[in-house]
Motif scaffolding. Structure first.
Motif, PDB file in Angstrom:
ATOM      1  N   VAL A   5      46.887  31.395  52.267  1.00 56.84           N
ATOM      2  CA  VAL A   5      46.958  32.848  52.049  1.00 56.84           C
ATOM      3  C   VAL A   5      45.619  33.490  52.399  1.00 56.84           C
ATOM      4  O   VAL A   5      44.562  33.014  51.975  1.00 56.84           O
ATOM      5  N   ILE A   6      45.667  34.545  53.185  1.00 57.36           N
ATOM      6  CA  ILE A   6      44.501  35.396  53.485  1.00 57.36           C
ATOM      7  C   ILE A   6      44.923  36.830  53.205  1.00 57.36           C
ATOM      8  O   ILE A   6      45.923  37.271  53.771  1.00 57.36           O
ATOM      9  N   PRO A   7      44.206  37.553  52.386  1.00 52.26           N
ATOM     10  CA  PRO A   7      43.065  37.155  51.580  1.00 52.26           C
ATOM     11  C   PRO A   7      43.479  36.255  50.413  1.00 52.26           C
ATOM     12  O   PRO A   7      44.590  36.391  49.899  1.00 52.26           O
ATOM     13  N   TYR A   8      42.561  35.371  50.043  1.00 47.33           N
ATOM     14  CA  TYR A   8      42.928  34.374  49.026  1.00 47.33           C
ATOM     15  C   TYR A   8      43.121  35.044  47.668  1.00 47.33           C
ATOM     16  O   TYR A   8      42.313  35.864  47.251  1.00 47.33           O
ATOM     17  N   PRO A   9      44.219  34.705  46.959  1.00 50.29           N
ATOM     18  CA  PRO A   9      44.487  35.361  45.671  1.00 50.29           C
ATOM     19  C   PRO A   9      43.410  35.058  44.617  1.00 50.29           C
ATOM     20  O   PRO A   9      42.763  34.020  44.650  1.00 50.29           O
ATOM     21  N   GLU A  10      43.298  35.990  43.691  1.00 46.52           N
ATOM     22  CA  GLU A  10      42.250  35.917  42.675  1.00 46.52           C
ATOM     23  C   GLU A  10      42.395  34.674  41.787  1.00 46.52           C
ATOM     24  O   GLU A  10      41.434  33.970  41.520  1.00 46.52           O
ATOM     25  N   LYS A  11      43.630  34.407  41.349  1.00 53.98           N
ATOM     26  CA  LYS A  11      43.830  33.294  40.416  1.00 53.98           C
ATOM     27  C   LYS A  11      45.154  32.602  40.742  1.00 53.98           C
ATOM     28  O   LYS A  11      46.192  33.261  40.845  1.00 53.98           O
ATOM     29  N   ILE A  12      45.078  31.271  40.925  1.00 53.48           N
ATOM     30  CA  ILE A  12      46.315  30.512  41.138  1.00 53.48           C
ATOM     31  C   ILE A  12      46.322  29.369  40.127  1.00 53.48           C
ATOM     32  O   ILE A  12      45.378  28.564  40.092  1.00 53.48           O
ATOM     33  N   PHE A  80      54.874  24.028  41.706  1.00 54.45           N
ATOM     34  CA  PHE A  80      55.125  25.337  41.084  1.00 54.45           C
ATOM     35  C   PHE A  80      53.776  25.982  40.771  1.00 54.45           C
ATOM     36  O   PHE A  80      52.787  25.277  40.505  1.00 54.45           O
ATOM     37  N   PHE A  81      53.758  27.307  40.822  1.00 49.64           N
ATOM     38  CA  PHE A  81      52.470  27.995  40.582  1.00 49.64           C
ATOM     39  C   PHE A  81      52.690  29.383  40.020  1.00 49.64           C
ATOM     40  O   PHE A  81      53.814  29.917  40.040  1.00 49.64           O
ATOM     41  N   GLU A  82      51.565  29.941  39.555  1.00 46.68           N
ATOM     42  CA  GLU A  82      51.574  31.329  39.092  1.00 46.68           C
ATOM     43  C   GLU A  82      50.320  31.995  39.640  1.00 46.68           C
ATOM     44  O   GLU A  82      49.209  31.488  39.453  1.00 46.68           O
ATOM     45  N   ILE A  83      50.516  33.109  40.344  1.00 45.16           N
ATOM     46  CA  ILE A  83      49.379  33.838  40.947  1.00 45.16           C
ATOM     47  C   ILE A  83      49.183  35.158  40.208  1.00 45.16           C
ATOM     48  O   ILE A  83      50.158  35.863  39.927  1.00 45.16           O
ATOM     49  N   SER A  84      47.911  35.481  39.905  1.00 45.37           N
ATOM     50  CA  SER A  84      47.582  36.850  39.441  1.00 45.37           C
ATOM     51  C   SER A  84      46.572  37.383  40.441  1.00 45.37           C
ATOM     52  O   SER A  84      45.569  36.725  40.732  1.00 45.37           O
ATOM     53  N   ASP A  85      46.833  38.583  40.946  1.00 46.07           N
ATOM     54  CA  ASP A  85      46.018  39.036  42.075  1.00 46.07           C
ATOM     55  C   ASP A  85      45.871  40.553  42.084  1.00 46.07           C
ATOM     56  O   ASP A  85      46.818  41.274  41.752  1.00 46.07           O
ATOM     57  N   SER A  86      44.682  41.014  42.468  1.00 44.18           N
ATOM     58  CA  SER A  86      44.461  42.457  42.683  1.00 44.18           C
ATOM     59  C   SER A  86      43.211  42.604  43.543  1.00 44.18           C
ATOM     60  O   SER A  86      42.380  41.699  43.598  1.00 44.18           O
ATOM     61  N   PRO A  87      43.050  43.753  44.239  1.00 38.71           N
ATOM     62  CA  PRO A  87      41.946  43.859  45.217  1.00 38.71           C
ATOM     63  C   PRO A  87      40.604  44.222  44.610  1.00 38.71           C
ATOM     64  O   PRO A  87      40.535  44.847  43.553  1.00 38.71           O
ATOM     65  N   LYS A  88      39.561  43.877  45.368  1.00 35.96           N
ATOM     66  CA  LYS A  88      38.200  44.256  44.990  1.00 35.96           C
ATOM     67  C   LYS A  88      37.932  45.723  45.362  1.00 35.96           C
ATOM     68  O   LYS A  88      37.435  46.492  44.574  1.00 35.96           O
ATOM     69  N   PHE A  89      38.279  46.081  46.620  1.00 39.09           N
ATOM     70  CA  PHE A  89      37.936  47.422  47.125  1.00 39.09           C
ATOM     71  C   PHE A  89      39.186  48.266  47.356  1.00 39.09           C
ATOM     72  O   PHE A  89      40.239  47.746  47.736  1.00 39.09           O
ATOM     73  N   SER A  90      38.998  49.591  47.205  1.00 40.56           N
ATOM     74  CA  SER A  90      40.137  50.493  47.449  1.00 40.56           C
ATOM     75  C   SER A  90      40.273  50.836  48.940  1.00 40.56           C
ATOM     76  O   SER A  90      41.348  51.214  49.394  1.00 40.56           O
TER      77      SER A  90
END
Ligand code: ACM
Ligand code: ZN
Length: 487
Positions: A5-12, A80-90
């Motif tokens: 994945v690009i951009p790499y998710p914050e937490k996997i 199996f996985f769980e991703i939590s993700d959000s961006p750094k910049f707007s």
């Protein structure tokens, strides 16, 4: 386990169990108001994918992650996985210059699709410059009849004696705006002023200080023929243009350029000199500041926010609430001072994010490692960096194949910097990029071979010599590397 994945998710987080992912894996979408806008949570387990987001935007980004994982991990079981993700910049942007060379709607859409897949959200569309005007303005038909056509093209030592003529109709522009909106990308049009205006002055010479007839430029460079800022007619013209531009582009931002504006003609113009005196301005650069503020206020009145290149800060006229500054080449570091004092900036450093230059000058690794948080920014200034942007100027990019070579995969490096709060190491990125090359190619984007991405010092030197010999004239080098005189 690293996912493609690009951009790499914050937490996997990996959870017990595994299964094969493919295009038949079911996806369920749920709302969770606690998730920030653009963010998402993605669970993969025996039920397939479950997406949680507070809005459609987050959901869209979760789908981009799913698309990439499905493509990069084809036909084998994934834990199996769980991703939590959000961006750094707007502001996660990419710029395409269609003034020097233009591209078809289909080609532009391919770039937009790739950018959307990379979770970018701003398309900065450079539509006017010395070498051509590319946006239909119905109240000013001479822009299409005269300004959109140059007699020939001489970029570096590449000469094309055929006339070059192109502009986007308002219908075509609406098509691109809608295409972007469906991908949560805002289109930011750039109408460059008060410099880089030779094409419009070819149709309206009365808007220059001398009023002399001129032609749409056929070469690259910085030209002295700029708008006369003391002429009422200049503002009438710009209001006509901006009225249509504001209607066509529903987003909040309009880019009004402001880069590379020589003040020579203002210094010779009795009206501009009188205006400078009457307004008690310290320099002719401050006259550009005064002009920019005037236009910015007009845009504010129309509910828009102006973005400008960093040169607009010379002359120290504009305040933090007037403009957002896009930093590209700022020898005096005025952009960082502006950010430290509360102004918002976008980072597009010439030496890292100008992808019209070859890998020999800007290897992928160098683009990837760039930090938009320069040492000159204090803690306040760091917060005022709203984002980053990849730039593609097209003097030397005459077709879509070259566009792909130049922009990819370096735009992917910018996307990762734009999104990741903890950017992974370069090697990790490189492996993910390789896993995703096929996905880009399926979407019509040819990725150059890995051995081109980071040339060794000998091939870099050879590549640079070849590029500069072919394309860059002594004038351009002088403009870039010799500090400007104060005026
Ligand atoms: C620029 O590259 N002239 C903004
Ligand atoms: Zn003038």
């Amino acid at each position: 386990m690293r996912f493609s994945v690009i951009p790499y998710p914050e937490k996997i987080e990996i959870t017990p169990g595994r299964a094969v992912i493919n295009h038949l894996t079911p996806v369920a979408c749920k709302r969770d108001e606690r998730i920030v806008t653009e963010g998402y949570r993605l669970i993969f387990n025996e039920n397939g994918f479950t997406v949680f987001s507070s809005d459609k935007r987050g959901e869209f980004y979760a789908f981009q992650t799913i698309k990439q994982i499905t493509a990069g991990h084809k036909n084998y079981a994934v834990p199996f996985f769980e991703i939590s993700d959000s961006p750094k910049f707007s502001h996660r942007g990419f710029m395409l210059d269609c003034a020097r060379h233009s591209f078809s709607l289909d080609e532009i859409k391919k770039v937009i699709d790739a950018a959307a897949m990379l979770k970018m959200n701003k398309f900065h569309w450079h539509l006017t410059d010395d070498q051509g005007w590319r946006i239909e303005i119905k109240s000013r038909p001479e822009l299409m009849a005269v300004s959109s056509r140059r007699k020939k093209s001489t970029f570096g030592d590449v000469v094309d004696n055929n006339a070059y003529c192109a502009f986007f109709t308002q219908e075509q522009i609406k098509d691109i705006v809608n295409y972007c909106a469906a991908r949560y990308i805002e289109v930011i049009p750039e109408i460059d002023m008060p410099g880089h205006t030779s094409a419009l002055l070819a149709a309206y010479p009365e808007l220059s200080c001398s009023g002399e007839k001129c032609e749409v430029e056929t070469k690259q460079g910085i030209f002295k023929n700029v708008l006369c800022v003391s002429n009422e007619k200049t503002y009438d013209f710009l209001y006509d243009v901006l009225d249509e531009v504001c209607e066509l582009f529903p987003g909040r931002y309009i880019h009004i350029g402001g880069d590379e504006t020589p003040t020579d003609n203002w210094q010779k113009c009795p009206h501009c000199s009188k205006m400078k005196k009457e307004k008690n301005l310290a320099s002719y650069s401050a006259l550009q500041g005064w002009f920019t503020k005037y236009i910015t206020d007009y845009l504010k009145f129309k509910g828009k926010q102006a973005i400008v290149w960093n040169e607009s800060l010379k002359g120290d006229y504009l305040g933090k609430d007037d403009i957002i500054v896009q930093r590209w080449m700022d020898k005096e570091n005025l952009s960082y001072d502006f950010a430290n004092k509360g102004g918002k900036i976008i980072e597009s450093d010439f030496f890292h994010y100008y992808f019209d230059y070859p890998f020999a000058m800007t290897p992928l690794k160098k683009a990837y490692r760039f930090s938009p948080h320069n040492k000159l920014l204090n803690s306040n200034g760091r917060k005022n960096v709203v984002g980053v942007e990849a730039e593609l100027w097209t003097e030397f990019v005459r077709n879509f194949d070259t566009l792909c070579i130049r922009l990819f995969p370096r735009i992917c490096a910018v996307a990762e910097t734009a999104w990741c709060k903890n950017k992974p190491k370069y090697k990790d990125f490189e492996i993910r990029q390789l896993m995703l090359n096929d996905l880009f190619e399926q979407n019509g984007i040819k990725i150059v071979d890995l051995n081109e991405w980071n040339p060794n010092p000998i091939s870099s030197l050879a590549g640079l010599i070849k590029f500069y010999k072919t394309f860059v004239t002594a004038d351009v080098i002088k403009d870039f590397f010799i500090p400007d005189k104060k005026n």
